[in-house]
Write a protein that holds these residues in place. Structure first.
Motif, PDB file in Angstrom:
ATOM      1  N   ARG A 305      14.921   0.361  -5.559  1.00 53.63           N
ATOM      2  CA  ARG A 305      15.468   0.876  -4.294  1.00 53.63           C
ATOM      3  C   ARG A 305      14.337   1.278  -3.340  1.00 53.63           C
ATOM      4  NH1 ARG A 305      19.926   2.970  -2.102  1.00 53.63           N
ATOM      5  NH2 ARG A 305      19.752   4.857  -0.838  1.00 53.63           N
ATOM      6  N   MET A 308      12.835  -1.732  -1.949  1.00 51.22           N
ATOM      7  CA  MET A 308      13.715  -2.317  -0.920  1.00 51.22           C
ATOM      8  C   MET A 308      13.576  -1.549   0.397  1.00 51.22           C
ATOM      9  SD  MET A 308      17.818  -2.618  -1.121  1.00 51.22           S
ATOM     10  CE  MET A 308      18.018  -0.867  -1.001  1.00 51.22           C
ATOM     11  N   LEU A 309      13.569  -0.198   0.291  1.00 53.93           N
ATOM     12  CA  LEU A 309      13.448   0.604   1.520  1.00 53.93           C
ATOM     13  C   LEU A 309      12.091   0.404   2.177  1.00 53.93           C
ATOM     14  CD1 LEU A 309      15.108   3.935   0.367  1.00 53.93           C
ATOM     15  CD2 LEU A 309      16.026   2.243   1.950  1.00 53.93           C
ATOM     16  N   GLN A 311      10.288  -2.230   2.005  1.00 58.21           N
ATOM     17  CA  GLN A 311      10.298  -3.545   2.647  1.00 58.21           C
ATOM     18  C   GLN A 311      11.063  -3.505   3.967  1.00 58.21           C
ATOM     19  OE1 GLN A 311       8.824  -6.660   1.864  1.00 58.21           O
ATOM     20  NE2 GLN A 311       7.615  -5.123   0.776  1.00 58.21           N
ATOM     21  N   ALA A 312      12.151  -2.698   3.955  1.00 56.15           N
ATOM     22  CA  ALA A 312      12.945  -2.575   5.191  1.00 56.15           C
ATOM     23  C   ALA A 312      12.104  -1.997   6.307  1.00 56.15           C
ATOM     24  CB  ALA A 312      14.158  -1.688   4.927  1.00 56.15           C
ATOM     25  N   GLN A 315       9.201  -4.661   7.146  1.00 58.82           N
ATOM     26  CA  GLN A 315       9.644  -5.845   7.871  1.00 58.82           C
ATOM     27  C   GLN A 315      10.406  -5.493   9.153  1.00 58.82           C
ATOM     28  OE1 GLN A 315       8.567  -8.679   6.810  1.00 58.82           O
ATOM     29  NE2 GLN A 315       7.732  -7.762   4.944  1.00 58.82           N
ATOM     30  N   ASN A 316      10.598  -4.220   9.374  1.00 57.39           N
ATOM     31  CA  ASN A 316      11.383  -3.798  10.547  1.00 57.39           C
ATOM     32  C   ASN A 316      10.688  -4.239  11.840  1.00 57.39           C
ATOM     33  OD1 ASN A 316      12.915  -2.439  12.413  1.00 57.39           O
ATOM     34  ND2 ASN A 316      13.269  -0.734  11.019  1.00 57.39           N
TER      35      ASN A 316
END
Lengths: 864, 486
Positions: A305, A308-309, A311-312, A315-316
């Motif tokens: 998780r 994932m965060l 990466q968010a 990549q934002n």
């Protein structure tokens, strides 16, 4: 079942200990005490040796460095004095001289204070140099004092004479001595340092040898002791290994009387206990492994998780920067660099980078700074500038991430490039307020500008003028040469309008060929002049697609505050005045005045009364007979609308029908007339021998309303009107507006047996192409041609030509306005089909028509 | 160990207490204390970030006066408030040019006569609202008040500057020569009266003529005749040419330079050239040329501000202890002497319109011109600013620097001092025209009458160009400031 805690005999009865036994503790203590004493002795000796060497080296360095530092300070002060004395003669403002003199005096005193102890020390080692240095400084100081005196006297030339000769020599001599001293001191320092280093190295070697001997002695003692321990410990270790491997588990025997023999006995006891606990431990292990597996799984999930965060964020497309509470930047994603055009700083600055428009960004920057310093949430937008010079809009959002106690722990700064969105918004805003064709303000913006203009004029006590402009023959040009060229005409017209007004005034396009101009004026004559200029500007023809077109303006002018205060009122009054200009022959302008206002009020009054006229039964359908030209026999009637108002009396059709047309009332009224006409015609048909054509006028507004054909079809069916006995009369104006749709409607009418007549033929364009393009059955020659038949040869020729042409096209001809026998005979002679006019009878109510025509056969055959 | 947040207020309180104990007047230090307290309040409220920077646009010579020796005053302000002072050395040119070219200055130095142009061009701030907000006023009490603050701070009814200098004109004469018995006898023989400080401009001319001995290396006068600022040495002569004082314009802004008094003043201005050193009318021959001549004993007389006394009293000056600073001469009108002085150079503080920290700049200026702080500022040997408060004249250090006699004359001259320049929008244009024509006359290119005629003509054009009605209004407002103070 085993009893895990039952001790074996060996464990239960430990061997009795000798009171003098040499336990490991005693032996180890003795060994470590001896070893410690040895190490301490080595360290004490070594420390003394190293301290001695270090102190000797330091003393050597200090003895040499102190004179060097003092020499350097003297050289620096000497140079500072030299700089000051050289600068002094170059001073441009005499009021600044005391500053220099004061600084020089301070430096001289400092130099003297510094030099005194230096000379004392130098005299003990280099007396000659000390004497020379003292002598040169005395000379130099004297010269400098003289320069200071001259500065006080403001005699800069004399001061310069000294600084360029005497002080230069004195300063050079001092510098030379100081340099020699430096050189000599450096040589002595090098030799002393070398000797000190050699002594230090010798003592280091001695210390190393001593240390080596001590450690060898200590190592030998440890080896002997270790060997005695090792053998017995191996026995215990092997037993423990076996125990661990689950092999033979017999008790072991250890010789001696010390802790290791105790260890052997304790091991035996432990071995028994271990075996008994193995089972329970295994069970516990399995349970523990289960728990570990669960925790591991949870940890993996959390890690996934977290990944994932991260990466968010990474990549934002929004630039994200995270800083600690003290504004130290801890993270910035790739988008941050992309948005700002530069790497993130290590410290989150309290000011934003360069703004594209510093003036407009001042407030936003101040808010940002305040929020940042207060660690508060904030967001705003500004136009920024990247290092490469490119400008962009960005949305800034500052979020303070707080602990549970509310203390700010991190700052989150998000920067989003919103240039595209802002561009889109600006574009949308532009489209909302500007006409896309001419780039002029549209109706919305024009009304806003008018509101502003009236507000400003009210505040300043001035006037403003509103001009409503309509291009007189735009529609004709548009229909003739097409919409593209029509658009080009509008563009050129807008340019001409723009060219005749001032920059601060407004030209707007309200739609179609309607323009609006808003002017600030001091008096009405100013607007008069502008309107004249507009008329003149439209005089030259427009060049469109290589052709020339003339389009003149009709201008209506209203003035604030004379003609109204509200923008809507001013606009309406200008519109009314524009229609007045149209009525006055076009290509002119009219100011709004009382008559226009009165006419408008009257029109509104009529419209209001007309709305209820049908329900109140004030409308009537009158009928005018149509007779055959050949024998005067009644062939039909034209239905004509009449209105009798209880107050206004009989209202002329040319007064209320245009209003009905404008207001749309004509649709419902027209349907009613059609129904009334068809109903009466159905009643009268039998009495007239089965042939009775009823003609009904249909306005362009009715044609524009969907469902006209259906309405007529329903009426025909309701009253059982035979084919070709209902004729719809239309004017040429209808054909111009929507030729395609009108043609389709006429064909649909033809299909249900309804014929179409072209009314008022000859008064409009009378284009022959209309007659060919539209399925007409009848033309009605306008009364104006018939009236002058007996006097005007040209009218005779035109009427004859019209009749011939209609004959050639297979159309029926109706002549309107026949009032004399001569006209009647002429038309009959020329083979006109049907005649209509006061010669035969005026429009009359249906009951009179029944009495006069339907029930009066002799009248029906009046001319035969 | 107290933390820093307590240490600074404690230190400030200790300073204030110490100031209260040693200060001669109960109000001394109060102005500075209020300014520091207000600055801290601004920082505490977040209106001004801690560690903000004030940019000072000073000329080179102002640095010692405004920041103290070894920057002592700068450090004191920074320690008290935490506001950093960043000094930008600006060129020696009219402040109008500097402010136009350097927009980020928070406080600058301006001359009195420059105020109307600076205000009209929107280059400086009206500080009246700040004064009201913080309860300040330019008190002129004779204990420690400002000297004639209305002449140094206002344009009409608007307050635009904080006085920080006192540049009235003094006449310097060689006292040793005047006290020489042989000289006294020779003078009495020639002019029939005692050799004494001149009461009128005519007497002054006699004195200069008498002592003009170029063959002996002594010139009668070393009075500036440089084109730049020529008006400063003409104006006292002109003002005293009529009673109660001459006026440059009438009520309709028509120049009054054709009056006999104006012509006489100009003739006296021109007359001194022939008793001056060669090249006195060359361009750039300003006080850098005249003051050294006097300081080296090569001139009998010169005119300058009180600053010259400080220069002549310096160790090394050939005239130290030998000069006298005397009141300016006057004109004879209706059998009585009319005397007037005027403010010339001036180093007063203005806050540019473009200042980023106008409020802080105002508070700094008020702190700097506090009776106590300013006394330390003026009592610096190498400073540019001169006394401008009454308590400065009693300070021992300042009296030692300027000499008590010069300060006595200086104190008296304020009573007859009139406002500087024309007081009009376009002052620079008016004065440039006057300077140009006075210099042409001093060089012998034209006569006094012609110089005044040409100036009148050019002034008419300037007035018409700027709008006569507004100029009439401003002139009427300016005229109300004239008058003597006793």
């Amino acid at each position: 079942m085993n009893l895990p805690h039952a001790p074996s005999p060996a464990v239960a009865a430990p061997a009795r200990r000798s009171p003098f036994r040499q336990s490991l503790l005693v032996r180890l203590s003795i060994m470590f005490a001896l070893g410690g004493l040895l190490v301490a002795a080595i360290l004490v000796i070594g420390n003394r040796v190293l301290d001695d060497a270090k102190q000797r080296l330091e003393n050597t360095v200090i003895r040499q460095v102190q004179p060097l530092a003092a020499t350097h300070r003297l050289q620096t002060r000497s140079n500072e004095l030299r700089t000051l004395e050289l600068e002094l003669p170059t001073v441009r403002d005499v009021f600044a001289l005391p500053q220099y003199a004061e600084r020089m005096q301070v430096e001289i005193e400092a130099m003297t204070a510094e030099l005194a102890p230096f000379l004392v020390a130098l005299a003990s080692t280099r007396p000659d140099d000390a004497r020379r240095l003292e002598k040169h400084w005395a000379n130099y100081r004297g010269d400098l004092q003289e320069v200071i005196q001259l500065a006080g006297k403001m005699d800069l030339a004399a001061a310069e004479a000294i600084t360029s000769t005497r002080t230069r020599t004195a300063h050079a001599a001092i510098s030379s001595i100081l340099r020699e001293l430096v050189s000599a001191t450096e040589q002595a320092a090098t030799e002393a340092y070398r000797q000190a280093r050699e002594e230090q190295q010798r003592q280091q070697r001695f210390f190393l040898m001593l240390s080596l001997g001590g450690f060898l002695f200590l190592a030998a003692g440890l080896v002997v002791f270790a060997r005695s321990l090792s053998r017995r410990l191996r026995t215990v270790r092997d037993a423990a290994t076996r125990l661990a491997a689950g092999e033979e588990r017999e008790p072991i025997a250890i010789s001696g009387d010390d802790e290791i023999s105790d260890l052997g006995q304790a091991f035996n006891a432990m071995q028994e206990i271990v075996v008994s606990r193995e089972h329970s431990l295994r069970a516990a292990q399995e349970e523990l492994e289960d728990r570990v597996a669960q925790r591991t799984q949870a940890l993996a999930t959390a890690n996934a998780r977290l990944w994932m965060l991260s990466q968010a964020v990474e990549q934002n497309p929004i630039g994200v920067l995270i800083a600690s509470a003290d504004r130290r930047v801890e993270y910035a994603n790739a988008a941050y660099v992309r948005v700002t055009g530069r790497p993130a700083d290590t410290q989150l600055a309290s000011s934003l980078p360069e703004a594209a428009d510093p003036e407009r960004s001042r407030e936003v920057d101040a808010e940002f700074r305040a929020a940042l310093l207060a660690c508060e949430d904030w967001d705003g937008e500004r136009r920024s500038c990247r290092p490469d010079g490119s400008e962009y809009w960005e949305h800034l959002r500052l979020v303070a991430m707080r602990t549970e106690q509310g203390r700010p722990e991190h700052l989150l700064l998000m920067r989003e490039d919103i240039t595209e969105r802002r561009t889109q918004e600006e574009k949308v805003a532009y489209q909302a307020y500007y006409d896309s064709l001419t780039a002029l303000p549209n109706r919305t913006l024009a009304l806003d500008r008018l509101q502003q203009a009236t507000g400003r004029a009210a505040r300043e006590g001035t006037m403003c003028a509103v001009m409503f402009i309509d291009l007189d023959n735009f529609k004709q040009i548009n229909d003739t040469i097409g919409h593209v060229a029509g658009d080009e005409l509008l563009c050129q017209a807008s340019v001409r309008l723009r060219s005749v007004i001032r920059a601060e005034d407004t030209v707007a396009r309200l739609g179609g060929d309607e323009f609006l101009i808003i002017l600030g004026v001091a008096q009405a004559s100013d607007a008069d002049a502008v309107a004249t200029k507009i008329i003149q500007a439209f005089t030259p023809p427009f060049q469109i697609e290589g052709r020339e077109f003339t389009a003149s303006p009709s201008i209506g002018v209203s003035l604030f505050p004379d003609d109204g205060n509200a923008p809507s009122v001013l606009l309406r009054n200008a519109d009314l005045a524009m229609y007045e200009a149209k009525d006055a022959g076009r290509n002119t302008f009219r100011f709004f005045n009382q008559k226009i206002h009165d006419d408008s009020v009257a029109r509104m009054e009529i419209e209001r009364e007309l709305r209820g006229a049908l329900d109140r039964g004030e409308l009537q359908v009158h009928f005018q007979p149509l007779v055959a030209a050949r024998d005067g026999r009644l062939v039909g009637a034209e239905a004509l609308l009449r209105w009798t108002h209880p107050v206004l009396g009989r209202v002329p059709p040319d007064r209320f029908i245009p209003i009905a047309e404008q207001s749309g009332l004509i649709v419902s009224i027209g349907s009613w007339v059609l129904d009334q006409a068809c109903g009466h015609a159905a009643c009268w048909r039998e009495a007239c021998g089965g042939d009775f054509v009823i003609a009904v006028n249909v306005s362009p507004r009715q044609f524009a309303t969907p469902g006209l054909v259906d309405t007529i079809r329903a009426c025909v069916e309701r009253h059982a009107i035979p084919r070709n006995q209902l004729e719809i009369e239309v004017t040429e104006g209808l054909l111009i507006r929507n030729p395609g749709e009108v043609r389709e409607a006429m064909l649909a009418l033809e299909a249900i047996g309804v014929t179409v007549a072209l009314d008022d033929f000859g008064t409009g364009y009378s284009s022959l192409s209309y007659l060919r393009a539209f399925p007409f059955h009848t033309i009605k020659i306008d009364r104006s041609f018939i009236r002058d038949l007996s006097d005007d040869a040209e009218d005779c020729a035109l009427v004859v030509a019209a009749i011939r042409m209609a004959r050639a096209l297979g159309l029926r001809v109706v002549a309107e306005g026949v009032e004399t026998e001569v006209q009647s005979r002429f038309l009959a002679h020329q083979e006109s089909d049907v005649l209509q006019g006061y010669l035969f009878g005026p429009p009359i109510p249906p009951e009179d028509f029944v009495a006069d025509w339907v029930h009066n056969p002799s009248r029906r055959a009046f001319s035969s | 160990m107290p933390s820093r947040r307590f240490l600074v207020p404690l230190l400030a309180a200790a300073l204030c207490a110490a100031g209260a104990l040693v200060a001669p007047d109960a109000r001394a230090g109060e102005q500075a204390y209020k300014a520091v307290a207000a600055a801290r309040k601004l920082i505490a409220s977040g209106q001004v970030p801690a560690g903000s920077r004030l940019t000072l646009g000073f000329k080179q010579g102002n640095v010692n006066a405004f920041l103290g020796t070894d920057l002592a005053l700068q450090k004191e302000w920074e320690n008290l408030t935490g506001i950093v002072l960043d000094v930008h050395i600006v060129p020696q040119q009219p402040i109008r040019e500097t402010l136009r070219g350097t927009p980020d200055i928070d406080i600058a130095v301006a001359r009195n006569h420059e105020y109307p142009d600076l205000l009209a061009d929107g280059l400086i701030t009206d500080i009246g609202p700040f004064m009201a907000e913080y309860g300040y006023r330019f008190d002129d009490n004779d204990s420690d008040g400002y000297i004639r603050p209305e002449l140094q701070s206002k344009v009409g009814e608007r307050t635009v500057a904080i006085p920080a200098d006192g540049d009235v004109v003094l006449l310097y004469l060689r006292r040793d020569l005047m006290e020489n018995a042989q000289e006294q006898a020779a003078f009495r023989k020639t002019y029939g009266r005692a050799l004494a400080a001149p009461k009128t401009w005519a007497e002054y001319e006699d004195l200069v003529r008498f002592f003009h001995r170029p063959a002996q290396g002594l010139y009668g006068a070393a009075e500036e005749r440089d084109e730049e600022g020529a008006w400063m040495f003409w104006m006292p002569r002109f003002l005293s040419s009529a009673a109660p004082h001459a006026e440059l314009f009438d009520e309709q802004m028509r120049p009054r330079l054709d009056m006999p008094g104006a012509i006489a003043a100009t003739e006296n201005y021109i007359a001194l050239v022939k008793y001056s050193p060669p090249g006195i009318t060359d361009a750039g021959r300003n006080y850098n040329f005249t003051l050294p001549l006097f300081a080296q004993g090569k001139a009998f007389a010169t005119m300058n501000t009180i600053a010259a006394a400080r220069m002549f009293n310096t160790e090394g000056s050939a005239v130290r202890g030998k000069f006298a600073a005397v009141p300016l001469p006057g004109g004879r009108v209706d059998n009585r002497t009319v005397r007037h002085n005027t403010l010339i150079y001036g180093n007063n503080l203005v806050i540019p319109k473009s200042a980023r920290n106008a409020r802080l700049a105002f508070l700094y200026a008020m702190w700097l011109t506090d009776p106590d702080v300013s006394t330390r500022s003026i009592g610096v040997a190498g400073g540019f600013a001169d006394p401008y408060r009454w308590n400065h004249l009693r300070d021992a250090r300042i009296r030692k620097i300027y000499t008590p006699e010069a300060l006595e004359t200086f104190s008296g001259e304020w009573a007859v001092t009139q406002p500087a320049g024309t007081g009009l929008r376009g002052d620079a244009q008016y004065l440039a025209a006057l300077d140009r024509n006075l210099t042409a006359a001093a060089r012998g290119e034209i006569g006094a009458q012609e110089a005044m005629n040409r100036t009148s003509s050019e002034w008419e054009q300037i007035t018409d160009k700027l709008g006569r009605a507004e100029q009439i209004r401003q002139w009427a407002e300016f005229r109300r400031q004239f008058g003597n103070r006793k």
